[in-house]
Design an enzyme around this catalytic site. Structure first.
Site, PDB file in Angstrom:
ATOM      1  CG  HIS A  14      38.111  -3.062   1.143  1.00 47.42           C
ATOM      2  ND1 HIS A  14      38.236  -2.266   2.259  1.00 47.42           N
ATOM      3  CD2 HIS A  14      39.390  -3.357   0.761  1.00 47.42           C
ATOM      4  CE1 HIS A  14      39.519  -2.084   2.537  1.00 47.42           C
ATOM      5  NE2 HIS A  14      40.238  -2.752   1.640  1.00 47.42           N
ATOM      6  CG  LEU A  17      41.192  -4.929  -8.573  1.00 49.77           C
ATOM      7  CD1 LEU A  17      40.234  -4.304  -9.600  1.00 49.77           C
ATOM      8  CD2 LEU A  17      41.031  -6.455  -8.573  1.00 49.77           C
ATOM      9  NE  ARG A  18      48.185  -5.774  -4.029  1.00 52.86           N
ATOM     10  CZ  ARG A  18      47.958  -5.335  -2.794  1.00 52.86           C
ATOM     11  NH1 ARG A  18      47.648  -4.071  -2.562  1.00 52.86           N
ATOM     12  NH2 ARG A  18      48.027  -6.159  -1.785  1.00 52.86           N
ATOM     13  CG  ASP A 241      41.378  -5.683   3.017  1.00 50.12           C
ATOM     14  OD1 ASP A 241      41.845  -5.050   2.051  1.00 50.12           O
ATOM     15  OD2 ASP A 241      41.910  -5.693   4.135  1.00 50.12           O
TER      16      ASP A 241
HETATM   17  O1  DOR Z   1      46.306  -6.552   4.956  1.00 49.76           O
HETATM   18  C1  DOR Z   1      46.137  -5.560   4.284  1.00 49.76           C
HETATM   19  N1  DOR Z   1      46.612  -5.481   3.025  1.00 49.76           N
HETATM   20  N2  DOR Z   1      45.494  -4.530   4.796  1.00 49.76           N
HETATM   21  C2  DOR Z   1      45.421  -3.357   4.165  1.00 49.76           C
HETATM   22  O2  DOR Z   1      44.857  -2.440   4.704  1.00 49.76           O
HETATM   23  C3  DOR Z   1      46.076  -3.152   2.860  1.00 49.76           C
HETATM   24  C4  DOR Z   1      46.240  -4.415   2.164  1.00 49.76           C
HETATM   25  C5  DOR Z   1      47.161  -4.346   0.970  1.00 49.76           C
HETATM   26  O3  DOR Z   1      47.026  -3.415   0.181  1.00 49.76           O
HETATM   27  O4  DOR Z   1      47.995  -5.229   0.817  1.00 49.76           O
HETATM   28 ZN    ZN Z   2      42.203  -3.029   1.980  1.00 47.19          ZN
END
Ligand code: DOR
Ligand code: ZN
Length: 332
Positions: A14, A17-18, A241
């Site tokens: 999870h 990577l933008r 994440d």
């Molecule tokens: O904190 C978070 N950032 N939770 C998410 O579900 C998405 C993520 C993000 O894409 O920045």
């Molecule tokens: Zn996420």
């Protein structure tokens, strides 16, 4: 005293990577730590078609050619079986569900999960994984994951064969539910939910670098997440994440949710597993159970880590990383 540790090359099931000019930096940084990643689709614009999936994979590989890349797409509408098959052919392993408005780039998320049951039924048929951001928007912010669990239970009843991941599990109730539900229902655990509570976000001073969704919760919730990670149960595996945002998007009015943990997550995990005397369980947590669940081969390469203190930089790639400025004990 343990001074060296050899681990299988870690997977990250999870990661964010933008897109655009940031992608190359984040992808390279991920490849320094991980052999394989599952990339999340909440980019701008989102990953939600065979074409965007293919292009996204190519962009990641252009920056990090040795990274094994698995992809997700965003469940922001219903899809036909043909569309799903085409995405599956292009490397999609999971469909990502975001509730409307609950986190970064979820303005196109789903308001009512039943609306996308037709697609969820196809996921079950095609043996694609359903990856859940499990938060109920209308609930109090620290209870959003708990309030979501009714939807998870309904999904299990309606789609008994569907493989489901409750991502970034963060509460006692969710951990207990995952233990109890059938084997096809699992959860990822982040490094930050193992170590942070809400006190680390707003307790003494406001720490935007620790602000994420779901929020770090109470000490009891964090300890339940720790018990799950250190249980050796195959239903719990690692997903960072890691969600970098440029410093100016975190430290402003309406700062973005997301913790940049990819560069530090493995050293933190080693430290935490060592503290609990559970280092023997770390290989399966970072490079075993997740691969088994996603039905991909386990990693055969290894990485050696040494116990040598280092200071986490104040910023990495223009973002403030988890534990910025602090001393970590392990490194490659
Ligand atoms: O904190 C978070 N950032 N939770 C998410 O579900 C998405 C993520 C993000 O894409 O920045
Ligand atoms: Zn996420």
């Amino acid at each position: 005293m343990l001074k060296q540790l050899t681990l299988p090359l870690p997977d990250d099931f999870h990661i964010h990577l933008r897109q655009g000019s940031d992608l190359a930096n984040y992808a390279k940084r991920a490849a320094e730590q991980f052999g394989r990643v599952l990339a999340m689709p909440n980019t701008e614009p989102p990953i939600n078609s065979a074409e965007t999936v293919k292009k996204y994979k190519e962009e990641i590989l252009a920056a990090a050619p040795n990274l094994d890349v698995l992809l997700t797409f965003k469940l922001n509408k219903n899809y036909t079986e043909q569309e799903l098959l085409a995405m599956q052919k292009n490397g999609v392993a999971a469909a990502k569900y975001y509730p409307f408005g609950v986190t970064t780039n979820s303005q196109d998320g789903v308001s009512k999960i039943e609306d996308i049951y037709p697609t969820i039924s196809l996921l079950e048929k095609l043996d694609l994984v359903l990856s859940l951001h499990g938060e109920e928007l209308d609930a109090y912010c620290l209870d959003r994951e708990r309030e979501f669990l009714k939807h998870l239970e309904k999904l299990c009843r309606e789609f008994p064969k569907l493989r489901i991941v409750l991502e970034h599990v963060s509460t006692l109730e969710a951990v207990e539910r995952i233990f109890d539900l059938p084997q096809n229902i699992v959860a990822t655990i982040t490094a930050h939910h193992l170590i942070l509570t809400i006190d680390d976000v707003i307790g003494a001073s406001l720490k935007p670098q620790n602000f994420c969704k779901p929020l770090p919760n109470s000490p009891q919730d964090r300890d339940a997440v720790r018990r799950a990670a250190f249980s050796g149960n195959r239903k719990f595996f690692f997903g960072t994440d890691s969600a970098p945002h440029p410093l100016e998007k975190k430290e402003c009015l309406g700062g973005a949710a997301g913790i940049y943990s990819a560069p530090v997550a493995i050293p933190i995990l080693i430290e935490e597993f060592e503290k609990e005397n559970k280092l023997d369980l770390l290989p399966n947590f970072i490079a075993g159970f997740g691969a088994d669940f996603y039905k991909v081969p386990r990693q055969t390469k290894t990485v050696a880590y040494i116990k040598e203190e280092w200071q986490v930089p104040k910023t990495i790639d223009g973002a403030v990383p988890l534990r910025a400025g602090e001393i970590l004990k392990w490194q490659k």
